[in-house]
Design a protein around this motif. Structure first.
Motif, PDB file in Angstrom:
ATOM      1  N   HIS A 156       0.830  -1.210   0.000  1.00  0.00           N
ATOM      2  CA  HIS A 156       0.000   0.000   0.000  1.00  0.00           C
ATOM      3  C   HIS A 156       0.862   1.256   0.000  1.00  0.00           C
ATOM      4  CE1 HIS A 156      -3.383   2.635   0.850  1.00  0.00           C
ATOM      5  NE2 HIS A 156      -2.683   3.159   1.853  1.00  0.00           N
ATOM      6  N   ARG A 157       1.935   1.256   0.808  1.00  0.00           N
ATOM      7  CA  ARG A 157       2.806   2.426   0.889  1.00  0.00           C
ATOM      8  C   ARG A 157       3.541   2.662  -0.441  1.00  0.00           C
ATOM      9  NH1 ARG A 157       4.624   5.181   5.200  1.00  0.00           N
ATOM     10  NH2 ARG A 157       3.740   3.605   6.598  1.00  0.00           N
ATOM     11  N   GLU A 158       4.044   1.582  -1.082  1.00  0.00           N
ATOM     12  CA  GLU A 158       4.734   1.727  -2.357  1.00  0.00           C
ATOM     13  C   GLU A 158       3.778   2.193  -3.453  1.00  0.00           C
ATOM     14  OE1 GLU A 158       6.206  -2.194  -2.806  1.00  0.00           O
ATOM     15  OE2 GLU A 158       8.138  -1.791  -1.798  1.00  0.00           O
ATOM     16  N   ASN A 159       2.569   1.664  -3.432  1.00  0.00           N
ATOM     17  CA  ASN A 159       1.551   2.069  -4.397  1.00  0.00           C
ATOM     18  C   ASN A 159       1.245   3.550  -4.280  1.00  0.00           C
ATOM     19  OD1 ASN A 159      -0.580   2.213  -6.164  1.00  0.00           O
ATOM     20  ND2 ASN A 159      -1.508   0.293  -5.487  1.00  0.00           N
ATOM     21  N   TRP A 160       1.108   4.013  -3.029  1.00  0.00           N
ATOM     22  CA  TRP A 160       0.816   5.429  -2.796  1.00  0.00           C
ATOM     23  C   TRP A 160       1.960   6.305  -3.293  1.00  0.00           C
ATOM     24  CZ3 TRP A 160       3.302   9.234   0.016  1.00  0.00           C
ATOM     25  CH2 TRP A 160       2.581  10.416   0.220  1.00  0.00           C
ATOM     26  N   ARG A 161       3.224   5.865  -3.089  1.00  0.00           N
ATOM     27  CA  ARG A 161       4.381   6.644  -3.517  1.00  0.00           C
ATOM     28  C   ARG A 161       4.420   6.763  -5.041  1.00  0.00           C
ATOM     29  NH1 ARG A 161       7.999   3.678  -1.462  1.00  0.00           N
ATOM     30  NH2 ARG A 161       8.036   4.666   0.607  1.00  0.00           N
ATOM     31  N   ARG A 170       3.469  10.057 -10.032  1.00  0.00           N
ATOM     32  CA  ARG A 170       2.748  10.267 -11.291  1.00  0.00           C
ATOM     33  C   ARG A 170       1.962  11.569 -11.267  1.00  0.00           C
ATOM     34  NH1 ARG A 170       0.199   4.257 -12.689  1.00  0.00           N
ATOM     35  NH2 ARG A 170       2.208   3.212 -13.138  1.00  0.00           N
ATOM     36  N   LEU A 171       1.414  11.905 -10.092  1.00  0.00           N
ATOM     37  CA  LEU A 171       0.663  13.151  -9.971  1.00  0.00           C
ATOM     38  C   LEU A 171       1.575  14.356 -10.181  1.00  0.00           C
ATOM     39  CD1 LEU A 171      -2.182  14.207  -9.260  1.00  0.00           C
ATOM     40  CD2 LEU A 171      -1.408  14.397  -6.901  1.00  0.00           C
ATOM     41  N   HIS A 173       1.282  17.230 -13.336  1.00  0.00           N
ATOM     42  CA  HIS A 173       1.049  18.658 -13.108  1.00  0.00           C
ATOM     43  C   HIS A 173       2.309  19.504 -13.270  1.00  0.00           C
ATOM     44  CE1 HIS A 173      -3.109  18.323 -11.696  1.00  0.00           C
ATOM     45  NE2 HIS A 173      -2.743  17.177 -11.125  1.00  0.00           N
ATOM     46  N   ARG A 174       3.398  18.919 -13.714  1.00  0.00           N
ATOM     47  CA  ARG A 174       4.634  19.673 -13.909  1.00  0.00           C
ATOM     48  C   ARG A 174       4.465  20.662 -15.060  1.00  0.00           C
ATOM     49  NH1 ARG A 174       9.240  15.653 -14.337  1.00  0.00           N
ATOM     50  NH2 ARG A 174       8.647  15.379 -12.144  1.00  0.00           N
ATOM     51  N   GLY A 175       4.918  21.902 -14.846  1.00  0.00           N
ATOM     52  CA  GLY A 175       4.790  22.935 -15.870  1.00  0.00           C
ATOM     53  C   GLY A 175       3.537  23.769 -15.753  1.00  0.00           C
ATOM     54  N   HIS A 176       2.669  23.466 -14.757  1.00  0.00           N
ATOM     55  CA  HIS A 176       1.424  24.210 -14.561  1.00  0.00           C
ATOM     56  C   HIS A 176       1.485  25.075 -13.310  1.00  0.00           C
ATOM     57  CE1 HIS A 176      -0.629  20.658 -16.832  1.00  0.00           C
ATOM     58  NE2 HIS A 176       0.029  21.461 -17.645  1.00  0.00           N
ATOM     59  N   GLU A 177       2.694  25.552 -12.973  1.00  0.00           N
ATOM     60  CA  GLU A 177       2.862  26.291 -11.723  1.00  0.00           C
ATOM     61  C   GLU A 177       2.038  27.570 -11.705  1.00  0.00           C
ATOM     62  OE1 GLU A 177       5.257  24.949 -13.435  1.00  0.00           O
ATOM     63  OE2 GLU A 177       6.143  23.457 -12.086  1.00  0.00           O
ATOM     64  N   ALA A 178       1.946  28.279 -12.825  1.00  0.00           N
ATOM     65  CA  ALA A 178       1.189  29.532 -12.876  1.00  0.00           C
ATOM     66  C   ALA A 178      -0.299  29.289 -12.623  1.00  0.00           C
ATOM     67  CB  ALA A 178       1.399  30.212 -14.233  1.00  0.00           C
ATOM     68  N   MET A 179      -0.821  28.228 -13.236  1.00  0.00           N
ATOM     69  CA  MET A 179      -2.225  27.902 -13.034  1.00  0.00           C
ATOM     70  C   MET A 179      -2.477  27.492 -11.587  1.00  0.00           C
ATOM     71  SD  MET A 179      -4.598  25.118 -15.052  1.00  0.00           S
ATOM     72  CE  MET A 179      -3.682  23.725 -14.411  1.00  0.00           C
ATOM     73  N   HIS A 180      -1.561  26.750 -10.988  1.00  0.00           N
ATOM     74  CA  HIS A 180      -1.720  26.344  -9.596  1.00  0.00           C
ATOM     75  C   HIS A 180      -1.701  27.546  -8.658  1.00  0.00           C
ATOM     76  CE1 HIS A 180      -0.011  22.124 -10.717  1.00  0.00           C
ATOM     77  NE2 HIS A 180      -1.266  22.293 -11.102  1.00  0.00           N
ATOM     78  N   ALA A 181      -0.815  28.523  -8.946  1.00  0.00           N
ATOM     79  CA  ALA A 181      -0.772  29.737  -8.132  1.00  0.00           C
ATOM     80  C   ALA A 181      -2.086  30.498  -8.214  1.00  0.00           C
ATOM     81  CB  ALA A 181       0.391  30.618  -8.587  1.00  0.00           C
TER      82      ALA A 181
END
Length: 313
Positions: free
Chosen positions: A15-20, A25-26, A30-38
């Protein structure tokens, strides 16, 4: 040789490895969307501030309607998530609490009011208050037990002990809030029915020295007379009540005024020992958490709606 699917690898992981792996992957997604996240964070902060201002103003100007709407949401919102997520254990406890509390409210709103109803009302809500306090404390201790690693000595998985702690803490806080709010509603109805207390602050009928304004019974009774044999308590205004009645009125029903003359009551003078002060602090904690349980899901829903309308995902 057939290729190994990534889904098969996930099934073989703990379960812990699956969560990691899912967490990594998450981050990649979402990499490269920092402006939208802000921008989304700013929308969240602005919505929280505006909502807080609106709720505070509503509570100050229309206290009764605010409490009623909050209580309805406290009752309905967890029920929605319970049915959606199949939490049958919570649903069964919620059902039992609702049935008994509905009967108590029914008795408290009857006219004429039975002389034994106020005592029954406060006994029920005092029981809920004490149980919720005890369960909440045990849940908190279970969480601390897990965080400090004591579960290892008893060969208990960290996930299991943490789940038990979180569930018990939620149960304690939720039913503590519900019990206090329903107790306040019953207190208002009973006070107006008995007739010693009015919205304007002036008593609607006189109170004799030997009558308790909470239950309407004699304070001191003879052995052969029908009534309650109990210690008495005198408030700073000079009015005397059964000790259980006035403690139920002030601590359980959140009433910090005399049931007869509406004068402010000093709760500190009613505390016989330091342990009772923790119950008052616990009551204040429930007041603070009411906002999180009743209004936070609504506010988060509004934030999601704003993000969706602006094309932010």
């Amino acid at each position: 040789m057939e290729g190994v699917h990534p889904q098969d690898d996930l099934l073989k992981m703990t379960h812990r490895e699956n969560w990691r792996v899912q967490h990594e992957r998450l981050h990649v997604k979402h990499r490269g969307h920092e402006a939208m996240h802000a921008e989304m964070v700013l929308i969240l902060i602005a919505t929280l501030l505006v909502a807080q201002i609106v709720l505070v103003q509503w509570k100050q100007r229309h206290h009764r309607s605010y409490n009623l709407v909050t209580l309805v949401q406290m009752w309905v919102v967890p029920l929605y998530f319970t049915i959606k997520l199949y939490w049958w254990r919570f649903l069964s406890m919620w059902g039992m609490f609702s049935v008994v509390t509905s009967y108590v409210i029914f008795r408290a709103t009857r006219k004429p009011l039975s002389c034994r109803t106020p005592r029954m009302v406060y006994k029920w809500f005092l029981l809920i208050y004490k149980l919720s306090y005890a369960v909440g404390v045990l849940g908190y201790l279970a969480i601390m037990f897990t965080m400090f690693g004591f579960n290892v000595f008893f060969r208990i998985k960290a996930e299991d002990s943490m789940d038990v702690g979180v569930i018990m803490l939620f149960y304690g806080l939720y039913y503590g809030v519900m019990g206090r709010d329903f107790a306040e509603i019953c207190s208002d109805y009973m006070a107006s029915t008995i007739g010693y207390y009015s919205k304007g602050g002036m008593p609607s009928r006189s109170l004799t020295n030997d009558i308790c304004a909470v239950c309407g019974q004699k304070i001191l009774v003879e052995v052969e007379e029908e009534g309650f044999i109990e210690d008495t308590y005198q408030l700073s205004c000079g009015h005397i009540f059964h000790e259980f009645c006035i403690r139920g009125w002030c601590i359980v029903g959140k009433k910090q005024t005399c049931p007869y003359c509406n004068e402010k009551v000093d709760l500190k003078r009613m505390m016989n020992n330091p342990w009772e002060k923790t119950h008052v602090l616990y009551g204040q904690l429930l007041d603070w958490l009411r906002y999180l349980v009743a209004w936070q899901p609504i506010i988060i829903g509004i934030v999601h709606g704003i993000n969706f309308s602006l094309g932010l995902e």
